[in-house]
Design an enzyme around this catalytic site. Structure first.
Site, PDB file in Angstrom:
ATOM      1  N   VAL A  36       0.837  -1.211   0.000  1.00 28.52           N
ATOM      2  CA  VAL A  36       0.000   0.000   0.000  1.00 28.52           C
ATOM      3  C   VAL A  36       0.868   1.257   0.000  1.00 28.52           C
ATOM      4  O   VAL A  36       0.592   2.229  -0.719  1.00 28.52           O
ATOM      5  CB  VAL A  36      -0.958  -0.005   1.214  1.00 28.52           C
ATOM      6  CG1 VAL A  36      -1.814   1.259   1.231  1.00 28.52           C
ATOM      7  CG2 VAL A  36      -1.839  -1.244   1.191  1.00 28.52           C
ATOM      8  N   ARG A  67      11.266  -0.634   7.538  1.00 29.94           N
ATOM      9  CA  ARG A  67      12.165  -1.560   8.231  1.00 29.94           C
ATOM     10  C   ARG A  67      13.427  -1.802   7.413  1.00 29.94           C
ATOM     11  O   ARG A  67      14.501  -1.931   7.944  1.00 29.94           O
ATOM     12  CB  ARG A  67      11.447  -2.873   8.520  1.00 29.94           C
ATOM     13  CG  ARG A  67      10.778  -2.868   9.899  1.00 29.94           C
ATOM     14  CD  ARG A  67      10.152  -4.186  10.180  1.00 29.94           C
ATOM     15  NE  ARG A  67       9.300  -4.588   9.056  1.00 29.94           N
ATOM     16  CZ  ARG A  67       8.471  -5.612   9.076  1.00 29.94           C
ATOM     17  NH1 ARG A  67       8.398  -6.360  10.130  1.00 29.94           N
ATOM     18  NH2 ARG A  67       7.726  -5.906   8.048  1.00 29.94           N
ATOM     19  N   GLU A 151     -10.567   5.375   4.650  1.00 30.09           N
ATOM     20  CA  GLU A 151     -11.305   4.834   3.494  1.00 30.09           C
ATOM     21  C   GLU A 151     -10.622   3.589   2.932  1.00 30.09           C
ATOM     22  O   GLU A 151     -11.277   2.637   2.502  1.00 30.09           O
ATOM     23  CB  GLU A 151     -11.418   5.909   2.408  1.00 30.09           C
ATOM     24  CG  GLU A 151     -12.297   5.549   1.240  1.00 30.09           C
ATOM     25  CD  GLU A 151     -13.767   5.424   1.613  1.00 30.09           C
ATOM     26  OE1 GLU A 151     -14.244   4.270   1.650  1.00 30.09           O
ATOM     27  OE2 GLU A 151     -14.442   6.438   1.861  1.00 30.09           O
ATOM     28  N   LYS A 227     -13.485  -5.336   8.618  1.00 26.48           N
ATOM     29  CA  LYS A 227     -14.144  -4.347   7.747  1.00 26.48           C
ATOM     30  C   LYS A 227     -15.623  -4.215   8.099  1.00 26.48           C
ATOM     31  O   LYS A 227     -16.176  -3.107   8.110  1.00 26.48           O
ATOM     32  CB  LYS A 227     -13.971  -4.756   6.288  1.00 26.48           C
ATOM     33  CG  LYS A 227     -12.513  -4.691   5.832  1.00 26.48           C
ATOM     34  CD  LYS A 227     -12.326  -5.442   4.527  1.00 26.48           C
ATOM     35  CE  LYS A 227     -10.875  -5.395   4.059  1.00 26.48           C
ATOM     36  NZ  LYS A 227     -10.591  -6.412   3.032  1.00 26.48           N
TER      37      LYS A 227
END
Ligand code: HSE
Length: 458
Positions: A36, A67, A151, A227
């Site tokens: 993402v 990381r 979102e 979700k």
């Protein structure tokens, strides 16, 4: 013609006037540069002009915590400061908003709370974090007067939080239901259309970047439950109540039942369902039979779809990619654009985090799954020679379970057995389970019954 249209769009997309220099950029710190995060970086770069033209500010990525510094440098080059200390981001004096795309619920919780305490806004795609620690995080944000936007946490590319919070704000919502995990929908679709094995389809979903770091969250229904928790909060004005969700994944699904369901005109989908009743809620995630001509039946691959039943708007449905790098980035950046527009607005005038004003949010009791009423698919493996059907029907009639359809199929693996498949009318789960226990005790019924819930969602 279509080509021409695209060409003219490409030209015009370069002609947006830059926002006035007087307006300060939105200064962003990011935690994580995985699927993402990398997508967010790429789309912020590629679409910088159109994003600025919409938000009225430039987006300035100040620092990214990762990381693995070398891997991150191979993605962002020297365009952005990198650090392996996430506290350097959340404590950074020149960062307005922290984009949390690192995942997990322990360090991520600490960092998000620290960012909020430092007066920074937060944009996150971390559904587990908000489903489990949402009450604490949203309360802290409310106290500090900062935004927590998410979102990208729910059905990534679909603006379903915006739809619930803004588009449907006039409505009483009766239920929200849908396919809200891309990985499991991809697996079920691959198994059905290509005859792929569960393991191969899951490995493929992982390679495509759909699955969670721990894919058991996907296949056991936990990700969908995260979700669903956020959808229910926005639909009904309740706090995140993840621990109240009944969760079943797809690992116990038998391919035989998927095939029989097909023959009876149904598809099996992993659905998240949140329903409002007079005195409380139903919150559940489980494999579900839907009619083959239902809109959800044709949602395939990693696509998601959410249906909302509300009193004024009626039935609405939202469809789009349910997983993926840039697909999630699209939602993360939309939250950044929203934030850029309202940064200077007093907190009480911003869209509330969970659709309802903070003071109006109140928990509702969640019905135990045994109280929930649905129609059922049952499969019993019965000795071929025996006359089992009258006994089965008698047991079900005595229990108050009405049978809508009964079919006998050859058993796939055993010539001595028939598969008796029944579809019932809606009945409370405790009644159905008691009847099934009696059926399993009948002399010619072999092994355990297979049971799957059915939904009409109309
Ligand atoms: N693992 C998630 C899914 C990613 O498959 O839906 C998007 O939330």
């Amino acid at each position: 013609m279509y080509q021409d249209h695209l060409a003219s769009f490409a030209v015009s997309s370069h002609t947006h006037a830059a926002p006035p220099h007087a307006i300060a950029p939105l200064r962003i710190g990011m935690l994580g540069l995985g699927t993402v995060g990398a997508g967010t970086y790429t789309v912020l770069q590629r679409n910088a002009e159109v994003i600025a033209a919409r938000s009225g500010r430039r987006m300035e990525l100040v620092m990214v915590a990762v990381r693995k510094l070398a891997r991150a440098a191979s993605i962002v080059g020297s365009t952005v400061a990198l650090t392996d200390d996430p506290y350097a981001v959340v404590n950074h004096p020149d960062i307005d908003v922290v984009v949390e795309v690192m995942g997990g619920t322990t360090l991520a919780r600490e960092l998000v709370l620290r960012a909020i305490a430092n007066g920074k806004h937060v944009v996150t795609a971390n559904k587990a974090l908000l489903a489990v620690h949402g009450s604490e995080i949203f309360a802290a944000a409310q106290a500090q007067g900062v935004v927590v936007a998410y979102e990208g946490a729910v059905a990534v590319s679909i603006p379903i939080i915006k739809a619930l919070r803004e588009g449907l704000s006039a409505n009483r919502i009766a239920w929200v239901a849908g396919i809200i995990n891309g990985t499991t929908n991809y697996i079920l679709s691959e198994m059905k259309t290509k005859g792929a094995s569960f393991a191969d389809a899951l490995a493929d979903a992982q390679a495509k970047g759909y699955a969670e770091a721990d894919p058991t969250f996907d296949v056991e229904g936990v990700d969908a439950a995260h979700k669903l928790t956020l959808l229910a909060a926005n639909a009904f004005g309740v706090p995140p109540q993840f621990d109240q969700v009944h969760v079943e994944g797809i690992t116990q699904l038998d391919a035989v039942d998927i095939a029989f369901a097909e023959r009876l005109g149904y598809r099996v989908k992993l659905l998240g369902i949140a329903k409002r009743h007079l005195h409380g809620l139903e919150l559940r995630v489980h494999p579900t039979l839907v009619a083959a001509d239902h809109l959800l039946a044709d949602v395939n691959g990693s696509m998601n779809a959410v249906m909302v039943k509300s009193d004024a708007a009626g039935l609405t449905m939202y469809y789009g990619a349910g997983a993926g790098s840039e697909q999630t980035a699209s939602a993360v950046i939309a939250d950044l654009v929203d934030l850029a527009r309202v940064m200077d607005v007093a907190h009480q005038h911003r869209v509330p985090a969970l659709a309802f004003q903070h003071s109006a949010i109140a928990a509702l009791p969640v019905a135990p799954i045994a109280d929930v009423e649905t129609a059922w698919y049952l499969r019993l493996d019965v000795a071929r020679a025996a006359r089992t059907v009258p006994q089965v029907m008698a047991v079900l009639a005595d229990a108050g379970v009405r049978v809508r359809l009964l079919e006998q199929f050859d058993h796939a693996d055993d010539a001595e057995l028939n598969a008796l498949v029944l579809l019932t009318d809606p009945v409370q789960e405790r009644v159905l389970r008691a009847a099934v226990a009696q059926l399993e005790a009948l002399p010619h019924v072999m092994g355990f019954a297979s049971t799957l819930r059915m939904e009409r969602l109309a």
